[in-house]
Design a protein around this motif. Structure first.
Motif, PDB file in Angstrom:
ATOM      1  N   MET A 113      69.348  33.570 -41.034  1.00 44.11           N
ATOM      2  CA  MET A 113      67.715  33.661 -41.144  1.00 44.11           C
ATOM      3  C   MET A 113      67.470  32.427 -42.024  1.00 44.11           C
ATOM      4  O   MET A 113      68.207  31.871 -42.672  1.00 44.11           O
ATOM      5  CB  MET A 113      67.790  34.824 -42.332  1.00 44.11           C
ATOM      6  N   ILE A 114      66.260  32.009 -41.632  1.00 40.09           N
ATOM      7  CA  ILE A 114      65.344  30.872 -42.295  1.00 40.09           C
ATOM      8  C   ILE A 114      64.133  31.549 -43.123  1.00 40.09           C
ATOM      9  O   ILE A 114      63.484  32.309 -42.461  1.00 40.09           O
ATOM     10  CB  ILE A 114      64.899  29.857 -41.464  1.00 40.09           C
ATOM     11  N   VAL A 115      64.258  31.218 -44.284  1.00 39.64           N
ATOM     12  CA  VAL A 115      63.105  31.577 -45.147  1.00 39.64           C
ATOM     13  C   VAL A 115      62.243  30.543 -45.482  1.00 39.64           C
ATOM     14  O   VAL A 115      62.468  29.464 -45.964  1.00 39.64           O
ATOM     15  CB  VAL A 115      63.592  32.473 -46.451  1.00 39.64           C
ATOM     16  N   ILE A 116      60.804  30.921 -45.313  1.00 38.59           N
ATOM     17  CA  ILE A 116      59.617  29.988 -45.592  1.00 38.59           C
ATOM     18  C   ILE A 116      58.753  30.575 -46.587  1.00 38.59           C
ATOM     19  O   ILE A 116      58.172  31.397 -46.338  1.00 38.59           O
ATOM     20  CB  ILE A 116      58.994  29.416 -44.460  1.00 38.59           C
ATOM     21  N   TYR A 117      58.820  29.754 -47.773  1.00 45.71           N
ATOM     22  CA  TYR A 117      57.934  30.088 -48.695  1.00 45.71           C
ATOM     23  C   TYR A 117      56.507  29.373 -48.735  1.00 45.71           C
ATOM     24  O   TYR A 117      56.666  27.925 -48.563  1.00 45.71           O
ATOM     25  CB  TYR A 117      58.314  29.905 -50.088  1.00 45.71           C
ATOM     26  N   THR A 118      55.534  29.990 -48.257  1.00 43.67           N
ATOM     27  CA  THR A 118      54.146  29.199 -48.000  1.00 43.67           C
ATOM     28  C   THR A 118      52.872  29.873 -48.305  1.00 43.67           C
ATOM     29  O   THR A 118      52.881  30.903 -49.084  1.00 43.67           O
ATOM     30  CB  THR A 118      54.202  28.864 -46.520  1.00 43.67           C
ATOM     31  N   ILE A 129      66.355  27.326 -46.544  1.00 51.87           N
ATOM     32  CA  ILE A 129      64.758  27.622 -47.185  1.00 51.87           C
ATOM     33  C   ILE A 129      64.074  26.437 -47.197  1.00 51.87           C
ATOM     34  O   ILE A 129      64.576  25.462 -47.603  1.00 51.87           O
ATOM     35  CB  ILE A 129      65.252  28.301 -48.654  1.00 51.87           C
ATOM     36  N   TRP A 130      63.001  26.688 -46.766  1.00 49.92           N
ATOM     37  CA  TRP A 130      61.815  25.646 -46.724  1.00 49.92           C
ATOM     38  C   TRP A 130      60.857  26.057 -47.825  1.00 49.92           C
ATOM     39  O   TRP A 130      60.119  27.074 -47.664  1.00 49.92           O
ATOM     40  CB  TRP A 130      61.084  25.442 -45.425  1.00 49.92           C
ATOM     41  N   ILE A 167      61.196  18.704 -39.068  1.00 45.99           N
ATOM     42  CA  ILE A 167      61.274  19.583 -40.214  1.00 45.99           C
ATOM     43  C   ILE A 167      62.092  20.771 -39.735  1.00 45.99           C
ATOM     44  O   ILE A 167      62.879  21.320 -40.485  1.00 45.99           O
ATOM     45  CB  ILE A 167      59.953  19.988 -40.888  1.00 45.99           C
ATOM     46  N   ALA A 168      61.524  21.196 -38.509  1.00 48.43           N
ATOM     47  CA  ALA A 168      62.333  22.515 -37.631  1.00 48.43           C
ATOM     48  C   ALA A 168      63.823  22.146 -37.476  1.00 48.43           C
ATOM     49  O   ALA A 168      64.615  22.872 -37.991  1.00 48.43           O
ATOM     50  CB  ALA A 168      61.720  22.721 -36.497  1.00 48.43           C
ATOM     51  N   GLU A 169      63.894  20.662 -37.275  1.00 47.67           N
ATOM     52  CA  GLU A 169      65.535  20.535 -36.827  1.00 47.67           C
ATOM     53  C   GLU A 169      66.114  20.255 -38.221  1.00 47.67           C
ATOM     54  O   GLU A 169      67.269  20.581 -38.212  1.00 47.67           O
ATOM     55  CB  GLU A 169      65.502  19.069 -36.163  1.00 47.67           C
ATOM     56  N   TYR A 170      65.496  19.955 -39.286  1.00 51.64           N
ATOM     57  CA  TYR A 170      66.183  19.796 -40.643  1.00 51.64           C
ATOM     58  C   TYR A 170      66.506  21.094 -41.091  1.00 51.64           C
ATOM     59  O   TYR A 170      67.638  21.276 -41.593  1.00 51.64           O
ATOM     60  CB  TYR A 170      65.240  19.186 -41.502  1.00 51.64           C
ATOM     61  N   LEU A 171      65.867  22.237 -41.045  1.00 53.03           N
ATOM     62  CA  LEU A 171      66.022  23.494 -41.349  1.00 53.03           C
ATOM     63  C   LEU A 171      67.143  24.364 -40.431  1.00 53.03           C
ATOM     64  O   LEU A 171      68.008  24.924 -40.875  1.00 53.03           O
ATOM     65  CB  LEU A 171      64.885  24.170 -41.236  1.00 53.03           C
ATOM     66  N   ILE A 172      67.352  23.794 -38.993  1.00 53.19           N
ATOM     67  CA  ILE A 172      68.435  24.472 -38.440  1.00 53.19           C
ATOM     68  C   ILE A 172      69.506  23.648 -38.230  1.00 53.19           C
ATOM     69  O   ILE A 172      70.536  24.213 -37.604  1.00 53.19           O
ATOM     70  CB  ILE A 172      67.812  24.904 -36.963  1.00 53.19           C
ATOM     71  N   ARG A 173      69.565  22.644 -38.677  1.00 47.12           N
ATOM     72  CA  ARG A 173      70.905  21.825 -38.694  1.00 47.12           C
ATOM     73  C   ARG A 173      72.153  22.382 -39.281  1.00 47.12           C
ATOM     74  O   ARG A 173      72.236  23.200 -40.155  1.00 47.12           O
ATOM     75  CB  ARG A 173      70.755  20.583 -39.420  1.00 47.12           C
ATOM     76  N   GLY A 185      67.667  32.485 -34.532  1.00 46.35           N
ATOM     77  CA  GLY A 185      67.884  33.509 -35.528  1.00 46.35           C
ATOM     78  C   GLY A 185      66.731  34.098 -36.093  1.00 46.35           C
ATOM     79  O   GLY A 185      65.256  33.738 -35.392  1.00 46.35           O
ATOM     80  N   GLU A 186      66.568  34.794 -37.154  1.00 45.06           N
ATOM     81  CA  GLU A 186      65.517  35.471 -37.693  1.00 45.06           C
ATOM     82  C   GLU A 186      64.707  34.493 -38.650  1.00 45.06           C
ATOM     83  O   GLU A 186      65.304  33.462 -39.475  1.00 45.06           O
ATOM     84  CB  GLU A 186      65.909  36.596 -38.495  1.00 45.06           C
ATOM     85  N   ILE A 187      63.302  34.338 -38.603  1.00 44.94           N
ATOM     86  CA  ILE A 187      62.715  33.570 -39.547  1.00 44.94           C
ATOM     87  C   ILE A 187      61.732  34.378 -40.339  1.00 44.94           C
ATOM     88  O   ILE A 187      60.948  35.186 -39.654  1.00 44.94           O
ATOM     89  CB  ILE A 187      61.653  32.638 -38.641  1.00 44.94           C
ATOM     90  N   LYS A 188      61.768  34.438 -41.838  1.00 51.62           N
ATOM     91  CA  LYS A 188      60.938  35.233 -42.516  1.00 51.62           C
ATOM     92  C   LYS A 188      59.976  34.462 -43.384  1.00 51.62           C
ATOM     93  O   LYS A 188      60.391  33.409 -43.881  1.00 51.62           O
ATOM     94  CB  LYS A 188      62.099  35.766 -43.340  1.00 51.62           C
ATOM     95  N   ARG A 189      58.782  34.654 -43.150  1.00 51.93           N
ATOM     96  CA  ARG A 189      57.798  33.739 -43.885  1.00 51.93           C
ATOM     97  C   ARG A 189      57.177  34.789 -45.012  1.00 51.93           C
ATOM     98  O   ARG A 189      57.037  35.777 -44.844  1.00 51.93           O
ATOM     99  CB  ARG A 189      56.671  33.567 -42.864  1.00 51.93           C
TER     100      ARG A 189
END
Length: 321
Positions: free
Chosen positions: A1-6, A57-58, A315-321, A26-30
């Motif tokens: 899972m990737i979580v984004i606080y925005t 986490i972003w 940024i997307a590539e940074y989060l999934i690396r 995978g799952e993305i949670k905003r």
């Protein structure tokens, strides 16, 4: 899972999520952090000894603040309070408690090794950043903090009458009823304004007004620096503050490369500030590059749009690396 606080209306997040939808299965949670409401009907529970392990986490816009308590909630009282001082202290204590719960919630609910931004890095102390930058060897404008008319007059004279006011905190308020926005801008300070001031006033931040050749917005991403030059001086509307956009005649914007030694200083500065991303503002004068500020959650869409840096994809590539 990737979580984004925005935030709810952040277009930058939408564009990065578009790339994630293509590159990541995978799952993305905003989590929109516009406001932390006090739970009334819904259950709220956090085990302080546990966190949920995820991929990344972003902290895009983690500046969530609780809605302040302006009166004591009935469930905090067992009997009526008639003492005003005690009531104000109770409200202060309750609001402080909510601030701490909110900060813990953002920082510790999820854990990941791959983190972009920081949970408590929505903003930095701009005065402190200027001092750190100067200590590293980066040029900064002459800057003072004062509430004194006489000291401000001395600073005005020292800068040959060329000074500006700077807000530490940017105020941006959308007025829904009139479809308008109120915002704070950098302004040139004239002598007649200083003369109209009382001997002492609310503490202000003042800087020398730089003679710009152009302005530079740089986006820092994990050691890489992507810069854009803006020719704001060629338009009187944008010459003091480029954010006073002239929609009919937008400033020319081009890809730019900072000197290698300045880029190295910027990397050192960002490491000292414990930031792995952020937007930096720099002015190029005839003789030097002058650093103005860094914003950990600053906008960079107009940088990537003008210069084809593809930052949303990076940024997307940074989060999934």
């Amino acid at each position: 899972m990737i979580v984004i606080y925005t935030e709810d209306n952040d277009i930058t997040t939408n564009l990065v999520m578009d790339w994630l939808s293509v590159l990541y299965k995978g799952e993305i949670k905003r989590i929109n952090t516009d406001c932390f409401q006090i739970p009334i009907q819904n259950e709220y529970f956090i085990d302080i000894s546990e966190s949920i392990n995820i991929k990344a986490i972003w902290y895009r816009r983690p500046g969530r603040r609780p809605s302040p308590i302006r009166s004591i909630p009935p469930d905090l009282l067992r009997e009526k309070i008639d003492d005003q001082k005690l009531e104000s202290l109770l409200m202060y204590s309750a609001n402080k408690e909510l601030e701490n719960i909110n900060a813990y919630d953002i920082e510790n609910t999820y854990k990941a090794k791959n983190i972009l931004g920081g949970p408590l890095k929505y903003e930095v102390n701009k005065f402190q950043v200027l001092r750190i930058a100067q200590d590293i060897g980066i040029d900064i404008p002459k800057s003072v903090l004062t509430n004194s008319k006489s000291k401000l007059t001395d600073f005005y004279d020292d800068c040959q009458g060329e000074i500006i006011s700077k807000m530490h905190d940017m105020l941006l308020c959308d007025i829904n009823e009139t479809h308008s926005t109120y915002a704070t801008y950098t302004e040139k300070i004239e002598l007649n304004f200083i003369n109209s001031l009382p001997e002492y006033f609310f503490i202000g931040h003042f800087q020398e007004k730089l003679e710009k050749e152009y302005e530079i917005r740089s986006f820092y991403l994990d050691g890489e620096i992507f810069s854009m030059a803006m020719f704001s001086q060629q338009n009187s509307q944008t010459s003091i503050d480029f954010r006073r956009y002239d929609r009919d005649s937008m400033n020319r914007r081009v890809t730019y490369r900072l000197p290698a030694d300045l880029e190295d200083h910027i990397r050192t500065l960002m490491k000292k500030l414990n930031l792995n991303c952020g937007s930096l503002d720099i002015v190029k004068t005839k003789d030097q590059y002058v650093f103005l500020e860094v914003n950990p959650v600053g906008q960079f869409g107009f940088v990537t749009g003008a210069c084809n840096y593809h930052l949303h994809k990076k940024i997307a590539e940074y989060l999934i690396r």
